[in-house]
Scaffold this active site. Sequence first.
Site, mmCIF file in Angstrom:
data_model
loop_
_atom_site.group_PDB
_atom_site.id
_atom_site.type_symbol
_atom_site.label_atom_id
_atom_site.label_comp_id
_atom_site.label_asym_id
_atom_site.label_seq_id
_atom_site.Cartn_x
_atom_site.Cartn_y
_atom_site.Cartn_z
ATOM 1 N N HIS A 127 0.842 -1.200 0.000
ATOM 2 C CA HIS A 127 0.000 0.000 0.000
ATOM 3 C C HIS A 127 0.878 1.252 0.000
ATOM 4 C CE1 HIS A 127 -3.349 2.714 1.216
ATOM 5 N NE2 HIS A 127 -2.380 3.323 1.881
ATOM 6 N N GLU A 128 1.898 1.262 0.859
ATOM 7 C CA GLU A 128 2.765 2.445 0.961
ATOM 8 C C GLU A 128 3.570 2.645 -0.328
ATOM 9 O OE1 GLU A 128 2.446 4.641 3.222
ATOM 10 O OE2 GLU A 128 1.060 3.457 4.413
ATOM 11 N N HIS A 131 1.538 4.306 -2.977
ATOM 12 C CA HIS A 131 1.522 5.778 -2.964
ATOM 13 C C HIS A 131 2.689 6.340 -3.775
ATOM 14 C CE1 HIS A 131 -1.738 6.784 -0.255
ATOM 15 N NE2 HIS A 131 -1.269 6.040 0.725
ATOM 16 N N GLU A 191 -5.861 7.315 -1.373
ATOM 17 C CA GLU A 191 -5.886 6.123 -0.524
ATOM 18 C C GLU A 191 -6.457 4.917 -1.263
ATOM 19 O OE1 GLU A 191 -4.297 5.698 2.159
ATOM 20 O OE2 GLU A 191 -3.675 7.777 2.006
HETATM 21 ZN ZN LIG Z 1 -2.186 5.361 2.420
#
Ligand SMILES: [Zn+2]
Length: 269
Positions: A127-128, A131, A191
């Site tokens: 997830h990170e 980004h 997100e």
């Molecule tokens: Zn995030």
Amino acid sequence: MKPLLLALALSLTLSSCATTTSPTGRRQMVGAVSQQQLDQLGAQAFAQMKAQKQQSNSQQQNNYVRCVVAALVRELPGDWQRYNWETALFADNSPNAFALPGGKVGLYTGIFGPARNQDQLAGVVAHEIGHVVSRHHDERITRQMGAQGALQIAGAILGSRYGQGIGNAAMQGGSILAQTGFLLPGSRVQETEADVVGQQLMARAGFDPRQAVNLWENMIQAGGGNRTPQWISTHPDPQSRLGELRQRATALVPVYEQARASGRTPRCG
Ligand SMILES: [Zn+2]
């Protein structure tokens, strides 16, 4: 210092913004700073963090997180693989994680609370990294610079480029992470995009995408007390996110099984 600062601020102001397409096909405004400057900001913020926070000296834990990061990075598009991805594991009980431009991944040991196995840990890291490869930091800085001007960010960059040192730069203007908005909550759109990109990435790397759902359930549980973990508070709206993660997990099972069948079977711990 002043002429240099002015010159850089000017060049930053004049550098043009551009429209690009995100990994999920969204139009985004980026380019207020160059990729090189962005990478340097990421590297500097990471160095500052390492100078200020104690790192875990457990060889086993460090090997574990490096193994997960490496397995995920192998599945990134070529542009993103050329970075020498660096991982730091900070000795801190809050369940926190981040990734920065320039190929930096930071995890707090508290993340082992909700991330109970390698697939769940991969869910956090993917997830990170999602980004970063979706250029969300670039997007955020581009938006910020329109509102606040270039000087603030130029100052942060100058701190390292002209040898003032990380400590000085931090004293002058607060942490670089804060200045650049690197750790601010992403927009809802960002997100969701990081979720989509991250869950695909974990499946392709041979981590079970269904475990992203379990991870989130654990995160929500951990946030049950008075103290909301930072990772949760910067990632709002957990309940609807759970539903979306669950739906995508089902669709990604074939990708995961294909990855396992072709030998992507990470054994990190
Ligand atoms: Zn995030």
